[in-house]
Design an enzyme around this catalytic site. Structure first.
Site, PDB file in Angstrom:
ATOM      1  N   ASP A  94     -16.170  67.312  50.096  1.00 22.81           N
ATOM      2  CA  ASP A  94     -17.414  67.433  50.864  1.00 22.81           C
ATOM      3  C   ASP A  94     -18.660  67.573  49.990  1.00 22.81           C
ATOM      4  O   ASP A  94     -19.686  68.073  50.452  1.00 22.81           O
ATOM      5  CB  ASP A  94     -17.318  68.622  51.824  1.00 22.81           C
ATOM      6  CG  ASP A  94     -17.106  69.951  51.106  1.00 22.81           C
ATOM      7  OD1 ASP A  94     -16.842  69.939  49.884  1.00 22.81           O
ATOM      8  OD2 ASP A  94     -17.192  71.003  51.775  1.00 22.81           O
ATOM      9  N   ASP A 147     -11.715  69.616  49.835  1.00 21.60           N
ATOM     10  CA  ASP A 147     -12.416  69.202  51.048  1.00 21.60           C
ATOM     11  C   ASP A 147     -13.151  67.872  50.907  1.00 21.60           C
ATOM     12  O   ASP A 147     -13.515  67.261  51.908  1.00 21.60           O
ATOM     13  CB  ASP A 147     -13.438  70.272  51.453  1.00 21.60           C
ATOM     14  CG  ASP A 147     -12.793  71.631  51.666  1.00 21.60           C
ATOM     15  OD1 ASP A 147     -11.606  71.674  52.019  1.00 21.60           O
ATOM     16  OD2 ASP A 147     -13.478  72.650  51.455  1.00 21.60           O
ATOM     17  N   GLY A 164      -0.179  58.067  61.242  1.00 22.94           N
ATOM     18  CA  GLY A 164      -0.056  57.391  62.526  1.00 22.94           C
ATOM     19  C   GLY A 164      -0.350  58.284  63.710  1.00 22.94           C
ATOM     20  O   GLY A 164       0.338  58.224  64.735  1.00 22.94           O
ATOM     21  N   ALA A 165      -1.380  59.123  63.591  1.00 22.26           N
ATOM     22  CA  ALA A 165      -1.727  60.046  64.677  1.00 22.26           C
ATOM     23  C   ALA A 165      -2.307  59.307  65.881  1.00 22.26           C
ATOM     24  O   ALA A 165      -2.919  58.247  65.740  1.00 22.26           O
ATOM     25  CB  ALA A 165      -2.732  61.085  64.171  1.00 22.26           C
ATOM     26  N   GLY A 221     -10.289  71.682  55.220  1.00 24.48           N
ATOM     27  CA  GLY A 221     -11.453  70.829  55.039  1.00 24.48           C
ATOM     28  C   GLY A 221     -12.758  71.535  55.350  1.00 24.48           C
ATOM     29  O   GLY A 221     -13.815  70.902  55.337  1.00 24.48           O
ATOM     30  N   ARG A 222     -12.668  72.822  55.689  1.00 26.95           N
ATOM     31  CA  ARG A 222     -13.862  73.580  56.107  1.00 26.95           C
ATOM     32  C   ARG A 222     -14.585  72.841  57.230  1.00 26.95           C
ATOM     33  O   ARG A 222     -13.988  72.556  58.258  1.00 26.95           O
ATOM     34  CB  ARG A 222     -14.792  73.827  54.911  1.00 26.95           C
ATOM     35  CG  ARG A 222     -14.282  74.831  53.916  1.00 26.95           C
ATOM     36  CD  ARG A 222     -15.397  75.418  53.091  1.00 26.95           C
ATOM     37  NE  ARG A 222     -16.265  74.402  52.515  1.00 26.95           N
ATOM     38  CZ  ARG A 222     -17.422  74.670  51.924  1.00 26.95           C
ATOM     39  NH1 ARG A 222     -17.847  75.906  51.833  1.00 26.95           N
ATOM     40  NH2 ARG A 222     -18.174  73.697  51.406  1.00 26.95           N
ATOM     41  N   ARG A 278       7.854  65.969  71.877  1.00 31.56           N
ATOM     42  CA  ARG A 278       6.721  66.881  71.930  1.00 31.56           C
ATOM     43  C   ARG A 278       5.437  66.228  71.456  1.00 31.56           C
ATOM     44  O   ARG A 278       5.452  65.203  70.788  1.00 31.56           O
ATOM     45  CB  ARG A 278       6.968  68.090  71.020  1.00 31.56           C
ATOM     46  CG  ARG A 278       7.944  69.111  71.548  1.00 31.56           C
ATOM     47  CD  ARG A 278       8.112  70.205  70.505  1.00 31.56           C
ATOM     48  NE  ARG A 278       9.059  71.219  70.936  1.00 31.56           N
ATOM     49  CZ  ARG A 278       9.661  72.074  70.133  1.00 31.56           C
ATOM     50  NH1 ARG A 278       9.419  72.009  68.831  1.00 31.56           N
ATOM     51  NH2 ARG A 278      10.492  72.965  70.604  1.00 31.56           N
ATOM     52  N   ASP A 313     -19.032  73.183  46.761  1.00 35.84           N
ATOM     53  CA  ASP A 313     -20.465  73.243  47.066  1.00 35.84           C
ATOM     54  C   ASP A 313     -21.081  74.581  46.664  1.00 35.84           C
ATOM     55  O   ASP A 313     -22.129  74.628  46.011  1.00 35.84           O
ATOM     56  CB  ASP A 313     -20.668  72.992  48.567  1.00 35.84           C
ATOM     57  CG  ASP A 313     -22.127  72.973  48.957  1.00 35.84           C
ATOM     58  OD1 ASP A 313     -22.850  72.086  48.485  1.00 35.84           O
ATOM     59  OD2 ASP A 313     -22.549  73.840  49.740  1.00 35.84           O
ATOM     60  N   ILE A 371      -0.970  75.802  51.876  1.00 35.79           N
ATOM     61  CA  ILE A 371      -0.013  74.910  51.211  1.00 35.79           C
ATOM     62  C   ILE A 371      -0.727  73.676  50.655  1.00 35.79           C
ATOM     63  O   ILE A 371      -0.326  73.101  49.645  1.00 35.79           O
ATOM     64  CB  ILE A 371       1.114  74.487  52.189  1.00 35.79           C
ATOM     65  CG1 ILE A 371       2.186  73.670  51.461  1.00 35.79           C
ATOM     66  CG2 ILE A 371       0.555  73.684  53.363  1.00 35.79           C
ATOM     67  CD1 ILE A 371       3.368  73.299  52.342  1.00 35.79           C
ATOM     68  N   ARG A 405     -14.300  85.289  44.469  1.00 35.26           N
ATOM     69  CA  ARG A 405     -15.626  85.319  45.088  1.00 35.26           C
ATOM     70  C   ARG A 405     -16.436  86.445  44.459  1.00 35.26           C
ATOM     71  O   ARG A 405     -15.892  87.429  43.976  1.00 35.26           O
ATOM     72  CB  ARG A 405     -15.505  85.560  46.597  1.00 35.26           C
ATOM     73  CG  ARG A 405     -14.530  84.625  47.307  1.00 35.26           C
ATOM     74  CD  ARG A 405     -15.040  83.206  47.394  1.00 35.26           C
ATOM     75  NE  ARG A 405     -14.093  82.346  48.116  1.00 35.26           N
ATOM     76  CZ  ARG A 405     -14.257  81.043  48.293  1.00 35.26           C
ATOM     77  NH1 ARG A 405     -15.334  80.441  47.811  1.00 35.26           N
ATOM     78  NH2 ARG A 405     -13.359  80.332  48.943  1.00 35.26           N
ATOM     79  N   THR A 422     -12.831  70.345  44.681  1.00 36.16           N
ATOM     80  CA  THR A 422     -12.532  70.928  45.987  1.00 36.16           C
ATOM     81  C   THR A 422     -11.679  69.955  46.777  1.00 36.16           C
ATOM     82  O   THR A 422     -11.940  68.750  46.772  1.00 36.16           O
ATOM     83  CB  THR A 422     -13.811  71.254  46.787  1.00 36.16           C
ATOM     84  OG1 THR A 422     -13.465  71.530  48.152  1.00 36.16           O
ATOM     85  CG2 THR A 422     -14.810  70.100  46.757  1.00 36.16           C
ATOM     86  N   LYS A 438       6.856  56.244  74.617  1.00 35.97           N
ATOM     87  CA  LYS A 438       6.678  57.020  73.387  1.00 35.97           C
ATOM     88  C   LYS A 438       7.433  58.338  73.474  1.00 35.97           C
ATOM     89  O   LYS A 438       7.484  58.973  74.522  1.00 35.97           O
ATOM     90  CB  LYS A 438       5.189  57.285  73.127  1.00 35.97           C
ATOM     91  CG  LYS A 438       4.510  56.219  72.279  1.00 35.97           C
ATOM     92  CD  LYS A 438       3.211  56.731  71.709  1.00 35.97           C
ATOM     93  CE  LYS A 438       2.925  56.040  70.386  1.00 35.97           C
ATOM     94  NZ  LYS A 438       1.729  56.564  69.730  1.00 35.97           N
ATOM     95  N   GLY A 461     -12.706  77.966  46.029  1.00 36.80           N
ATOM     96  CA  GLY A 461     -11.311  77.656  46.320  1.00 36.80           C
ATOM     97  C   GLY A 461     -10.680  76.845  45.203  1.00 36.80           C
ATOM     98  O   GLY A 461     -11.311  75.939  44.663  1.00 36.80           O
TER      99      GLY A 461
END
Length: 322
Positions: free
Chosen positions: A132, A130, A188-189, A173-174, A165, A106, A253, A75, A128, A216, A14
């Site tokens: 990772d 990710d 702020g999740a 992030g695989r 909502r 990786d 994106i 690939r 990458t 909220k 990637g």
């Protein structure tokens, strides 16, 4: 100077913002030291097809700020075989390449190890989004991907607030939750769901209901693609809480865009370090970051290392989401 005279560069897997900065750094460092530099197009796939051309200093000009990889990537099923790796080494030798620098994740670094096991000198650079790669606390592209996703989630929050909502946002992030975890804190999740940690659906529902009772107007859940199932999660939340819920998948994106300062700087440092290893005759290494310093490890040792997520960040998200 070591016995290496010609260095090949390829990007594989990637794409990640900052790959061009790494290519540029490898090429210009090598050229300054008197090496010849060959660019290999389309990763291992292009290597097997002999898509190789000499790179000059001017050819890597105006690439530092560009996203993606100008060497392109693809690939390769053929390279996944022992015959494919053997052929790759033969082609490298045909083109007079003495050592190969591989920039990728990786799978790409495992491909570099396969080439090294055939007796051909390699250096790996972790690229990458990710983040990772076990041997390195940071990989090229991670910061840009997070900033891109952070801005998108801020916009999603605006709509979530307007319509009262719950927004479930799936990020890349695989099978690693590093992107999701950091975005959960930055945006702020209320909740972050990642592959490395179990989650309690009832606890998520209670968090949303408790927040609604306190006044909220919006709720953000960051979901790692390694878990997936955003639409089903939204349906479950809406049925249990009565809060309208929508899923958004940010997708590719996150891979695009001009690299951030951090990615440009680290890519440049890693590329320079890779060539200095070759100059010293130190082969079959992976460049990495440890304690914010550029280091390197023997390639087998590097790929055997594991990386976990910072559970303290998850606890911080829970603390701040009231």
């Amino acid at each position: 100077m070591s016995e290496t005279k010609t260095i090949g560069i390829l990007t594989s897997g990637g794409d990640a913002p900052g790959m061009n900065a790494a290519i540029r750094s490898v090429a210009r460092t090598a050229l300054n030291l008197g090496y010849k530099v060959m660019g290999i197009k389309r990763g291992y796939h292009g290597l097997l097809k002999g898509e190789i051309e000499e790179l000059t200093s001017r050819m890597v000009s105006d690439t530092l700020q560009r996203g993606g990889t100008f060497l392109q990537t693809a690939r390769s099923k053929s390279f996944a075989t022992d015959e494919g790796v053997t052929k790759a080494v033969e082609i490298l030798k045909i083109f007079g390449i003495d050592a190969l620098v591989v920039i990728g994740g990786d799978g790409s670094l495992k491909g570099a190890r396969d080439i090294a096991n055939k007796g051909f000198p390699v250096i790996g650079i972790p690229g990458t989004i990710d983040n990772d790669i076990g041997c390195s606390e940071y990989t090229i592209g991670f910061d840009t991907a997070m900033n891109t996703a952070m801005e998108a989630i801020d916009k999603i929050r605006d709509t979530a607030s307007s319509h009262e909502r719950c927004s479930v946002v799936e990020v890349m992030g695989r099978n690693a939750g590093h992107i999701a975890l950091n975005l959960g804190l930055a945006n702020g999740a209320e909740t972050v769901i990642i592959p490395e940690m179990p989650y309690d659906m009832d606890d998520i529902k209670r968090t949303i209901i408790s927040g609604r009772n306190r006044g909220k107007k919006h709720y953000i859940i960051i979901l790692s693609e390694g878990v997936g199932g955003g639409q089903a999660l939204c349906k479950d939340i809406e049925e249990a809480t009565g809060v309208e819920s929508r899923a958004s998948i940010l997708g590719y994106i996150q891979r695009g865009g001009s690299p951030t300062t951090r990615d440009r700087v680290i890519a440049s440092q890693m590329g320079y370090h890779a060539v200095k290893l070759l100059e010293a005759g130190s082969y079959n290494r992976v460049v990495a970051m440890k304690d914010s310093k550029i280091v390197d490890y023997e390639i087998n040792e590097a790929l055997d290392m594991k990386k976990g997520v910072d559970e303290d960040i998850l606890e911080l998200i829970r603390t701040l989401s009231i």
